[in-house]
Design a protein around this motif. Structure first.
Motif, mmCIF file in Angstrom:
data_model
loop_
_atom_site.group_PDB
_atom_site.id
_atom_site.type_symbol
_atom_site.label_atom_id
_atom_site.label_comp_id
_atom_site.label_asym_id
_atom_site.label_seq_id
_atom_site.Cartn_x
_atom_site.Cartn_y
_atom_site.Cartn_z
ATOM 1 N N GLY A 159 0.800 -1.222 0.000
ATOM 2 C CA GLY A 159 0.000 0.000 0.000
ATOM 3 C C GLY A 159 0.831 1.270 0.000
ATOM 4 O O GLY A 159 0.305 2.374 0.209
ATOM 5 N N ARG B 51 0.080 4.313 -2.467
ATOM 6 C CA ARG B 51 -0.970 5.293 -2.158
ATOM 7 C C ARG B 51 -0.429 6.506 -1.393
ATOM 8 O O ARG B 51 -1.146 7.492 -1.200
ATOM 9 C CB ARG B 51 -2.079 4.624 -1.345
ATOM 10 C CG ARG B 51 -2.805 3.508 -2.103
ATOM 11 C CD ARG B 51 -4.076 3.088 -1.391
ATOM 12 N NE ARG B 51 -3.827 2.536 -0.070
ATOM 13 C CZ ARG B 51 -3.593 1.251 0.177
ATOM 14 N NH1 ARG B 51 -3.528 0.386 -0.831
ATOM 15 N NH2 ARG B 51 -3.405 0.825 1.407
ATOM 16 N N HIS B 52 0.814 6.430 -0.956
ATOM 17 C CA HIS B 52 1.421 7.522 -0.192
ATOM 18 C C HIS B 52 2.430 8.317 -1.018
ATOM 19 O O HIS B 52 3.156 9.140 -0.469
ATOM 20 C CB HIS B 52 2.117 6.963 1.055
ATOM 21 C CG HIS B 52 1.175 6.370 2.052
ATOM 22 N ND1 HIS B 52 0.773 7.044 3.189
ATOM 23 C CD2 HIS B 52 0.549 5.170 2.083
ATOM 24 C CE1 HIS B 52 -0.057 6.271 3.889
ATOM 25 N NE2 HIS B 52 -0.213 5.125 3.237
#
Length: 497
Positions: free
Chosen positions: A96, A99-100
């Protein structure tokens, strides 16, 4: 200017191999803390997304270039660029991390305020031109150490006369057709050693023109021990075995090169003699004036570079360019080389910390005046760390250790209520170049733009993974050089353990 008004606990600069690894370590250690990655380009991958020339591959084995936390499962130990890029992107997606990431954000400046105990970071949007500002408690620079927008090309006389294209590998055109063409490849480093056989595979006849030779050795493209270990051990255990094997092998070769350079010269020459045609002039074309590992060794997977020579598809010429002509190059010896295409694999331009202008409490940080602490922080610069990998081993070995150290450092700070940590330089420690005993041209051209190192720990740079393993993964966080402080609204406390 647009002020974003956003604050994160940790701001990471760069979404390449190092930046994605750093995000993984931080996310795993501190799931409750916020982080953001700023990336100047439009994609994940850094080097492995930027370089598109034929044959682009690692010059280190993937069991050490891969992350410690994510086993490399590819077939080949020496992997091509596309597979490495897939590996980095998959790591980001599965965790994930993607997404940053904020793409098209080129960090141009970072200002530390001791009053606020935070960094104010300015980034330019490379797609819109606007400026965005964020604040962060800790700044981690993972931008590599060379310029992404340009490579290094010496001034050659007569280039305007040459009728064909002159190409730097850092800016490889997608539609270049080399089949049936005479290609002169200027350079002798890892890029040239990679490009040479790859271009012959595309139907070109290649002449590698080098001013001086490099050490080139063959290495197996597959690691038999790693392949066998996968059959009998769990995935992570098999990866650990392969990683340990390759660390040990690289360490032995480096230490032998440093301690017994004449012995290693003979060994390397013997290896090359087995690959090259009988009577080949190894002394002229493959014997540098410097000792092994004063510059990086170049790898030829399964001897592909030497095979191309044996098959008559690749010639090596050791000479200097006098001038370009309409049809090729005239050399200092009086010889000429005909060429349809000239490729200048002449090196990189280094750029410290992506060119970010650092300021501490209103004072500009001039890097050459600051000493590197454990080769990952700067003297008198609070809450800042950076990743610069090894010159004698895989980049990621150092990147993983730095990230583990930063996690330990932040855990110590969070657990004890410290707002900032600052390595404070000891004036009694002598100074030296950060890249002492490593002398390729691209380093020498830019050494004065980088921090300095000290003559003793923790200011001394050691290109030794096993020593760093002890210091960064298991060593004490507190020492005489590191000062920790709490916020101003409390009683000032500094610890020098």
């Amino acid at each position: 200017m647009r002020i974003a008004g956003e604050h994160v606990d940790v701001l990471i600069v760069g979404a390449g191999l190092s930046g994605i690894g750093a995000a993984y370590h931080l996310r795993r250690a501190f799931p409750e803390k916020s982080y953001t990655i700023l990336e100047s380009r439009d994609a994940i991958g850094g080097t492995w997304d930027l370089f598109r020339y034929p044959g682009i591959r690692s010059d280190s084995d993937m069991y050490t270039l891969g992350y410690r936390f994510r086993p490399w499962l590819g077939e080949y130990s020496i992997a091509d660029g596309a597979d490495i890029l897939d590996y980095v992107r998959a790591t980001a997606a599965e965790s994930g991390i993607d997404r940053h990431i904020r793409f098209h954000h080129r960090v141009v400046g970072a200002e530390w305020s001791s009053e606020e105990n935070r960094w104010t970071v300015r980034a330019e949007r490379t797609d819109t031109g606007e400026t965005v500002t964020l604040t962060a408690g800790f700044l981690l620079c993972c931008s590599g150490y060379y310029r992404y927008d340009e490579g290094y090309t010496p001034e050659f006389a007569g280039t305007e006369r040459f009728a064909g294209p002159i190409i730097h590998p850092q800016h490889w055109p997608r539609d270049l057709d080399v089949a049936g063409k005479r290609v002169v490849l200027i350079g002798s480093g890892a890029t040239a050693v990679t490009l040479g056989p790859a271009l012959t595979d595309q139907g070109a006849h290649v002449t590698m023109l080098q001013r001086s030779p490099s050490y080139i050795i063959s290495a197996p493209a597959r690691d038999d021990l790693a392949v066998k270990a996968r059959k009998f051990l769990p995935t992570r255990a098999a990866y650990a075995v392969a990683r340990a094997e390759n660390v040990a092998l690289a360490t032995v070769i480096y230490q032998l090169s440093q301690r017994y350079p004449q012995y290693m010269r003979k060994r390397i020459k013997g290896w090359q003699r087995r690959w090259l045609p009988e009577g080949y002039d190894i002394d002229t074309h493959f014997t540098p004036t410097y000792n092994p590992w004063d510059q990086r060794l170049c790898l030829a997977p399964n001897g592909d570079f030497f095979r191309a020579i044996r098959k008559g598809r690749l010639d090596v010429v050791t000479d200097k360019v006098e001038t370009f002509t309409e049809t090729g190059l005239a050399l200092a010896s009086g010889a000429t080389l005909d060429a349809d295409i000239v490729i200048t694999a002449t090196g990189l331009n280094l750029l410290a910390f992506g060119g970010i202008e650092l300021t501490v409490d209103g004072q500009a940080v001039h890097l050459a005046q600051h000493m590197a602490y454990k080769a990952m922080m700067l003297s008198d610069v609070p809450n800042f760390a950076y990743i610069i990998g090894y010159t004698n081993a895989s980049w990621t070995l150092k990147a993983d250790l730095v990230c583990e150290y930063v996690v330990r450092l932040l855990r110590h700070m969070y657990g004890n209520g410290y707002a900032r940590c600052t390595p404070v330089r000891d004036p009694s420690v002598g100074a030296a170049s950060l890249f002492l005993n490593f002398n390729p041209g691209y380093v020498q051209r830019a050494a004065s733009q980088f921090p300095i190192q000290g003559t003793k720990a923790p200011w001394r740079l050691r290109m030794n993974y096993l020593r760093d393993l002890v210091t960064l993964r298991h060593g004490k966080i507190t020492d005489r050089a590191m000062v920790f402080e709490r916020t101003r609204d409390r009683d000032p406390v500094s610890t020098q353990g």
